[in-house]
Design a protein around this motif. Structure first.
Motif, short mmCIF file in Angstrom:
data_model
loop_
_atom_site.label_atom_id
_atom_site.label_comp_id
_atom_site.label_asym_id
_atom_site.label_seq_id
_atom_site.Cartn_x
_atom_site.Cartn_y
_atom_site.Cartn_z
N LYS A 263 -19.80 -6.45 4.83
CA LYS A 263 -21.21 -6.27 4.72
C LYS A 263 -21.77 -6.73 5.99
O LYS A 263 -22.79 -6.31 6.40
CB LYS A 263 -21.78 -7.15 3.64
CG LYS A 263 -21.76 -8.65 3.60
CD LYS A 263 -22.28 -9.13 2.48
CE LYS A 263 -22.37 -10.64 2.65
NZ LYS A 263 -21.16 -11.32 3.23
N GLY A 264 -21.01 -7.71 6.54
CA GLY A 264 -21.43 -8.10 7.92
C GLY A 264 -21.38 -7.04 8.91
O GLY A 264 -22.50 -6.69 9.76
N THR A 265 -20.39 -6.32 9.03
CA THR A 265 -20.35 -5.12 9.96
C THR A 265 -21.34 -4.17 9.92
O THR A 265 -21.70 -3.69 10.68
CB THR A 265 -18.83 -4.76 9.86
OG1 THR A 265 -17.82 -5.78 10.28
CG2 THR A 265 -18.81 -3.39 11.01
N ILE A 266 -21.38 -3.68 8.58
CA ILE A 266 -22.43 -2.83 7.92
C ILE A 266 -23.74 -3.24 8.32
O ILE A 266 -24.47 -2.42 8.91
CB ILE A 266 -21.97 -2.49 6.41
CG1 ILE A 266 -20.84 -1.64 6.28
CG2 ILE A 266 -23.24 -1.75 6.06
CD1 ILE A 266 -20.48 -1.65 4.68
N LEU B 262 -31.26 -8.13 6.16
CA LEU B 262 -30.77 -9.37 5.86
C LEU B 262 -29.54 -9.36 5.00
O LEU B 262 -29.61 -8.35 4.04
CB LEU B 262 -31.66 -10.19 4.83
CG LEU B 262 -32.90 -11.12 5.71
CD1 LEU B 262 -33.84 -9.87 6.01
CD2 LEU B 262 -33.60 -12.03 4.90
N ASP B 263 -28.55 -9.92 5.23
CA ASP B 263 -27.26 -9.84 4.42
C ASP B 263 -26.93 -11.24 3.86
O ASP B 263 -27.19 -12.10 4.53
CB ASP B 263 -26.13 -8.94 5.29
CG ASP B 263 -25.47 -10.05 6.34
OD1 ASP B 263 -25.90 -9.96 7.45
OD2 ASP B 263 -24.57 -10.47 5.94
N GLY B 264 -26.39 -11.04 2.69
CA GLY B 264 -25.91 -12.32 1.96
C GLY B 264 -25.62 -12.13 0.63
O GLY B 264 -24.44 -11.29 0.25
N ARG B 265 -25.88 -13.12 -0.13
CA ARG B 265 -25.51 -12.96 -1.69
C ARG B 265 -26.62 -12.66 -2.60
O ARG B 265 -26.33 -12.07 -3.59
CB ARG B 265 -24.80 -14.35 -2.24
CG ARG B 265 -23.62 -14.63 -1.09
CD ARG B 265 -22.40 -13.75 -1.52
NE ARG B 265 -21.25 -14.36 -0.69
CZ ARG B 265 -21.07 -14.28 0.50
NH1 ARG B 265 -22.10 -14.00 1.42
NH2 ARG B 265 -19.84 -14.69 1.05
N ASP B 266 -27.77 -13.15 -2.42
CA ASP B 266 -28.93 -13.05 -3.29
C ASP B 266 -30.04 -12.47 -2.62
O ASP B 266 -31.23 -12.77 -2.93
CB ASP B 266 -29.14 -14.51 -3.74
CG ASP B 266 -29.69 -15.27 -2.57
OD1 ASP B 266 -29.45 -15.03 -1.26
OD2 ASP B 266 -30.42 -16.34 -2.68
N ILE B 267 -30.01 -11.64 -1.58
CA ILE B 267 -31.13 -11.17 -0.96
C ILE B 267 -31.72 -10.08 -1.72
O ILE B 267 -33.11 -10.37 -2.23
CB ILE B 267 -30.69 -10.43 0.49
CG1 ILE B 267 -29.83 -11.28 1.38
CG2 ILE B 267 -32.02 -9.73 1.22
CD1 ILE B 267 -30.53 -12.63 1.49
N GLY B 268 -31.22 -9.18 -2.51
CA GLY B 268 -31.78 -8.15 -3.32
C GLY B 268 -32.36 -8.72 -4.61
O GLY B 268 -33.24 -8.27 -5.10
#
Ligand code: C5P
Length: 201
Positions: free
Chosen positions: A15-18, A105-111
């Motif tokens: 997910k970081g690269t994407i 924003l990337d993470g675990r609970d963003i959406g």
């Protein structure tokens, strides 16, 4: 209007690269929210109380060296289980999401928690074995002396903690597009992500 892309997923899913590539493609800002938890985890390892460390966090803390180590990742996952730490980091993330020009924003609970109104939501995942294999290769390339089994165990422990916590557990939002990167190379995964964001514009 600010266009927000929420990208969630487990450790080493890609997910970081994407996220970086999606942000560059659409000309959006990018926030790796894992760095916020890592910065708090770093301060906890230095002896600070995590909740006050989270409240005192400043953007410069995200640029500190050594945030990407396994030990800091482990500490990040422990402080991320504390509801007061998560609450203290909320405003910073929401303000970033609303920046003019839009943001990824990337993470675990963003959406699910931080930006439930995001225009585009992706959930990037891969099997634990594939993720451990990627992490293992990165570590070996960086000269670390480690075993695959140990890396796999770490990945599984982190998954369990991130998915099992009661506050903001890792899970796809109901309206997220899931991209399983187990059998995709980087270019194919990035193309799938860009197509999903394009469809939401
Ligand atoms: O993504 P990264 O590996 O940098 O995240 C480190 C840890 O921070 C994760 O295992 C997770 O526990 C926590 N985290 C979180 N919520 C986020 C981003 C990261 O709880 N939005």
């Amino acid at each position: 209007m600010a266009f927000t892309v929420a990208i969630d997923g487990p450790a080493a899913s890609g997910k970081g690269t994407i996220s970086k590539r999606v942000a560059a493609h659409f000309g959006l800002g990018h926030l790796d929210t894992g760095l916020l938890y890592r910065a708090v985890g770093r301060r906890m390892l230095d002896g600070e109380e995590p909740v006050s460390a989270a409240r005192a966090l400043v953007p410069g803390d995200l640029e500190v060296e050594g945030l990407r180590t396994a030990a800091v990742g482990e500490a990040a996952s422990r402080v991320g289980a504390l509801p007061e730490v998560r609450a203290a980091l909320l405003d910073f993330q929401r303000a970033f999401a609303r920046r003019s020009g839009g943001a990824v924003l990337d993470g675990r609970d963003i959406g699910t928690v931080i930006c439930p109104e995001a225009e585009a939501k992706l959930f990037v995942t891969a099997s634990a074995e594939v993720r451990a294999e990627r992490r293992f290769r990165e570590l070996v390339a960086a000269g670390a002396d480690t075993r695959f089994e140990a890396v796999l165990e770490d990945i599984r422990a982190r998954d369990e903690r991130d998915m099992g916590r009661s506050d903001a557990p890792l899970r796809p939002a109901d309206d997220a597009v899931t991209i399983d990167t187990s059998r995709l190379d980087v270019e194919a995964a990035v193309a799938a992500a860009i197509a999903a964001v394009d469809a939401a514009r």
